[in-house]
Scaffold this active site. Sequence first.
Site, PDB file in Angstrom:
ATOM      1  CG  ASP A  57      23.183 104.971  75.423  1.00  0.00           C
ATOM      2  OD1 ASP A  57      22.510 104.214  75.643  1.00  0.00           O
ATOM      3  OD2 ASP A  57      23.356 106.018  74.801  1.00  0.00           O
ATOM      4  CB  SER A 123       2.571 105.748  73.995  1.00  0.00           C
ATOM      5  OG  SER A 123       2.008 106.580  73.278  1.00  0.00           O
ATOM      6  CE1 TYR A 147       7.614 106.982  71.265  1.00  0.00           C
ATOM      7  CE2 TYR A 147       5.270 107.795  71.332  1.00  0.00           C
ATOM      8  CZ  TYR A 147       6.425 107.483  72.559  1.00  0.00           C
ATOM      9  OH  TYR A 147       5.594 107.177  73.062  1.00  0.00           O
ATOM     10  CE  LYS A 151       6.948 104.340  74.304  1.00  0.00           C
ATOM     11  NZ  LYS A 151       7.820 103.942  74.806  1.00  0.00           N
ATOM     12  CE1 TYR A 175       3.132 105.440  81.662  1.00  0.00           C
ATOM     13  CE2 TYR A 175       4.593 106.935  80.476  1.00  0.00           C
ATOM     14  CZ  TYR A 175       4.400 105.620  81.482  1.00  0.00           C
ATOM     15  OH  TYR A 175       5.559 105.746  81.648  1.00  0.00           O
TER      16      TYR A 175
HETATM   17  P1  NAD Z   1      11.549 111.917  78.600  1.00  0.00           P
HETATM   18  O1  NAD Z   1      12.113 112.489  76.897  1.00  0.00           O
HETATM   19  O2  NAD Z   1      12.203 113.193  79.102  1.00  0.00           O
HETATM   20  O3  NAD Z   1      12.488 110.660  78.925  1.00  0.00           O
HETATM   21  C1  NAD Z   1      12.973 110.014  78.813  1.00  0.00           C
HETATM   22  C2  NAD Z   1      14.484 109.978  79.256  1.00  0.00           C
HETATM   23  O4  NAD Z   1      14.759 108.480  79.064  1.00  0.00           O
HETATM   24  C3  NAD Z   1      15.288 111.266  79.045  1.00  0.00           C
HETATM   25  O5  NAD Z   1      15.647 111.718  80.740  1.00  0.00           O
HETATM   26  C4  NAD Z   1      16.500 109.946  78.278  1.00  0.00           C
HETATM   27  O6  NAD Z   1      17.736 111.030  78.548  1.00  0.00           O
HETATM   28  C5  NAD Z   1      16.736 108.791  78.693  1.00  0.00           C
HETATM   29  N1  NAD Z   1      16.976 108.451  77.238  1.00  0.00           N
HETATM   30  C6  NAD Z   1      16.882 107.805  76.499  1.00  0.00           C
HETATM   31  N2  NAD Z   1      17.414 106.993  75.138  1.00  0.00           N
HETATM   32  C7  NAD Z   1      18.334 106.710  76.304  1.00  0.00           C
HETATM   33  C8  NAD Z   1      19.202 105.365  76.321  1.00  0.00           C
HETATM   34  N3  NAD Z   1      19.307 104.433  75.132  1.00  0.00           N
HETATM   35  N4  NAD Z   1      20.115 104.992  77.681  1.00  0.00           N
HETATM   36  C9  NAD Z   1      19.659 105.719  78.649  1.00  0.00           C
HETATM   37  N5  NAD Z   1      18.923 107.119  78.415  1.00  0.00           N
HETATM   38  C10 NAD Z   1      17.917 107.698  77.688  1.00  0.00           C
HETATM   39  O7  NAD Z   1      10.517 111.471  77.959  1.00  0.00           O
HETATM   40  P2  NAD Z   1       9.450 111.305  78.977  1.00  0.00           P
HETATM   41  O8  NAD Z   1       8.248 112.516  78.340  1.00  0.00           O
HETATM   42  O9  NAD Z   1       9.175 110.758  80.557  1.00  0.00           O
HETATM   43  O10 NAD Z   1       8.449 109.892  78.565  1.00  0.00           O
HETATM   44  C11 NAD Z   1       9.028 108.717  78.897  1.00  0.00           C
HETATM   45  C12 NAD Z   1       9.132 107.610  78.930  1.00  0.00           C
HETATM   46  O11 NAD Z   1       7.007 107.829  78.234  1.00  0.00           O
HETATM   47  C13 NAD Z   1       9.327 107.292  77.317  1.00  0.00           C
HETATM   48  O12 NAD Z   1       9.732 106.101  77.005  1.00  0.00           O
HETATM   49  C14 NAD Z   1       7.969 107.719  76.324  1.00  0.00           C
HETATM   50  O13 NAD Z   1       7.804 107.390  75.174  1.00  0.00           O
HETATM   51  C15 NAD Z   1       6.699 107.507  76.506  1.00  0.00           C
HETATM   52  N6  NAD Z   1       5.761 108.203  76.658  1.00  0.00           N
HETATM   53  C16 NAD Z   1       5.803 109.645  76.603  1.00  0.00           C
HETATM   54  C17 NAD Z   1       4.419 110.771  76.856  1.00  0.00           C
HETATM   55  C18 NAD Z   1       4.487 112.060  76.968  1.00  0.00           C
HETATM   56  O14 NAD Z   1       3.655 112.998  75.848  1.00  0.00           O
HETATM   57  N7  NAD Z   1       5.074 112.101  77.347  1.00  0.00           N
HETATM   58  C19 NAD Z   1       3.444 109.543  76.378  1.00  0.00           C
HETATM   59  C20 NAD Z   1       3.059 108.234  75.789  1.00  0.00           C
HETATM   60  C21 NAD Z   1       4.694 107.963  76.490  1.00  0.00           C
HETATM   61  N1  UFG Z   2      -1.585 121.090  69.021  1.00  0.00           N
HETATM   62  C1  UFG Z   2      -2.143 122.262  68.408  1.00  0.00           C
HETATM   63  N2  UFG Z   2      -1.198 123.197  68.062  1.00  0.00           N
HETATM   64  C2  UFG Z   2       0.210 122.886  68.861  1.00  0.00           C
HETATM   65  C3  UFG Z   2       0.367 121.617  69.588  1.00  0.00           C
HETATM   66  C4  UFG Z   2      -0.617 120.715  69.114  1.00  0.00           C
HETATM   67  O1  UFG Z   2      -3.500 122.905  68.446  1.00  0.00           O
HETATM   68  O2  UFG Z   2       0.786 123.570  68.586  1.00  0.00           O
HETATM   69  C5  UFG Z   2      -3.355 120.479  69.103  1.00  0.00           C
HETATM   70  C6  UFG Z   2      -2.870 118.398  68.487  1.00  0.00           C
HETATM   71  O3  UFG Z   2      -3.404 118.933  67.507  1.00  0.00           O
HETATM   72  C7  UFG Z   2      -3.963 117.558  69.072  1.00  0.00           C
HETATM   73  C8  UFG Z   2      -3.183 118.650  70.661  1.00  0.00           C
HETATM   74  O4  UFG Z   2      -3.494 119.481  70.429  1.00  0.00           O
HETATM   75  O5  UFG Z   2      -4.905 117.892  68.757  1.00  0.00           O
HETATM   76  C9  UFG Z   2      -2.587 117.206  71.036  1.00  0.00           C
HETATM   77  O6  UFG Z   2      -1.642 117.506  70.514  1.00  0.00           O
HETATM   78  P1  UFG Z   2      -0.075 116.659  71.238  1.00  0.00           P
HETATM   79  O7  UFG Z   2       1.068 116.992  70.155  1.00  0.00           O
HETATM   80  O8  UFG Z   2      -0.082 117.585  72.571  1.00  0.00           O
HETATM   81  O9  UFG Z   2      -0.591 115.709  71.299  1.00  0.00           O
HETATM   82  P2  UFG Z   2      -0.776 114.343  70.935  1.00  0.00           P
HETATM   83  O10 UFG Z   2      -1.800 113.562  71.245  1.00  0.00           O
HETATM   84  O11 UFG Z   2      -0.532 114.414  69.394  1.00  0.00           O
HETATM   85  O12 UFG Z   2       0.111 113.012  70.688  1.00  0.00           O
HETATM   86  C10 UFG Z   2       0.754 113.083  72.343  1.00  0.00           C
HETATM   87  C11 UFG Z   2       2.324 112.194  72.810  1.00  0.00           C
HETATM   88  C12 UFG Z   2       2.315 111.307  71.601  1.00  0.00           C
HETATM   89  C13 UFG Z   2       1.629 110.215  72.255  1.00  0.00           C
HETATM   90  C14 UFG Z   2       0.791 110.270  72.325  1.00  0.00           C
HETATM   91  C15 UFG Z   2      -0.248 109.786  72.994  1.00  0.00           C
HETATM   92  O13 UFG Z   2       3.086 113.390  71.182  1.00  0.00           O
HETATM   93  O14 UFG Z   2       3.603 111.330  71.587  1.00  0.00           O
HETATM   94  O15 UFG Z   2       0.148 112.336  72.907  1.00  0.00           O
HETATM   95  O16 UFG Z   2      -0.132 109.440  74.435  1.00  0.00           O
HETATM   96  F1  UFG Z   2       1.888 109.008  71.713  1.00  0.00           F
END
Ligand code: NAD
Ligand code: UFG
Length: 338
Positions: A57, A123, A147, A151, A175
């Site tokens: 962790d 993000s 959240y 970031k 991303y």
């Molecule tokens: P994920 O949850 O699949 O992966 C994150 C990993 O971090 C997990 O495996 C979790 O077990 C581990 N983790 C969390 N806290 C920890 C800690 N304290 N110590 C060690 N491990 C820990 O998420 P993801 O979708 O792969 O996203 C990766 C990163 O990208 C995250 O920082 C997320 O905020 C960022 N991000 C994700 C998205 C998305 O839509 N997936 C979009 C923008 C940014």
């Molecule tokens: N949506 C629906 N129905 C659903 C889920 C989503 O209509 O069941 C719509 C939302 O209203 C939005 C679009 O689909 O218009 C995308 O929604 P997501 O929840 O898939 O994605 P967001 O863009 O809202 O948010 C995601 C992550 C955030 C991140 C952001 C930018 O959840 O953590 O992308 O990376 F910050």
Amino acid sequence: MILITGGAGFIGSHTAVALLNAGYEIGILDNLSNSKYESIRRIKQLTEKECPFFEIDLLDYLALDRIFCENKIDSVIHFAGFKAVGESVSKPLEYYHNNITGTLNLCRIMREHNVKKLVFSSSATVYGLAKVVPVTEDMPISATNPYGSTKLMIENILNDLFVSDNDWSIALLRYFNPIGAHKSGILGENPNGIPNNLMPRICNVVNGKMDKLTIWGTDYATHDGTGVRDYIHVLDLADGHIAALNKCNKDKGIFTYNLGTGIGYSVFDLINTFARVNNVNIPYDVCPRRPGDVASLYADCSKAEKEMSWKAKLGLEDMCADSYKFVKKNPKGYEDSK
Ligand code: NAD
Ligand code: UFG
């Protein structure tokens, strides 16, 4: 060795495979709070390569320090963190503690061990309620939930760290909406609990875990009234990390890049493409808007192309086909093969 924090998770595991296939030596650190050991096994299966896994962790300072003492770490890709927007509203302290304290621990230990190359998962959420699209990296940033605040704060912390010591090379990768899965169908998104994001929810509908999809709002000022986002294939995103690592190996500084495709697709675009490409039916209901959602958010990615020679290659059809392939092969997620 490149240390990958959060490497058992969705984006981290795909990046680990890309790095191993490109010949890099990596180590994966994860506490498995939102992932399963099975993803580590699958990374090894796919690449036929070994890499150490540290079940640690980031909040455990001493354990983390030991990893740096016992391994020759050259750079870090830092994915680890909590990521559910809704949960962050109900558990702000847990989110701040895990994401901020975890990052502070990591940076302090990196500094002590003179490891100064860091790629961080930021993000598109930092653009808050952006008024203009496509967004460029120099546009104002803000947070609309805890959240997003984590970031934003981490970006600020890393900026301050670079100001204090210009020897660092830091890439902040913003991303957009990562979806898709590895082409083999072996690695994919395996969220714990009920997902909130659109693609995992579509997957739950097509494999029978949910009856219907809910479309949150059809009255936005977009081409068909539904929310528009910049979906990016996780394999393109994985390559973006290799490009960022190369940039950090080459130049000192702090660099911010949008990682998306630059194309905005609506909820209906995604549903219709998924249904067509995979020949499935996706029943849905229309409900009011989800609080906090913006109408349209997509990226200008020209800076990443200009400075890192990175550009997304895969389109929406690939994303839909690959997401579905993983779901079909793993209807119960990673638990299947245990
Ligand atoms: P994920 O949850 O699949 O992966 C994150 C990993 O971090 C997990 O495996 C979790 O077990 C581990 N983790 C969390 N806290 C920890 C800690 N304290 N110590 C060690 N491990 C820990 O998420 P993801 O979708 O792969 O996203 C990766 C990163 O990208 C995250 O920082 C997320 O905020 C960022 N991000 C994700 C998205 C998305 O839509 N997936 C979009 C923008 C940014
Ligand atoms: N949506 C629906 N129905 C659903 C889920 C989503 O209509 O069941 C719509 C939302 O209203 C939005 C679009 O689909 O218009 C995308 O929604 P997501 O929840 O898939 O994605 P967001 O863009 O809202 O948010 C995601 C992550 C955030 C991140 C952001 C930018 O959840 O953590 O992308 O990376 F910050």
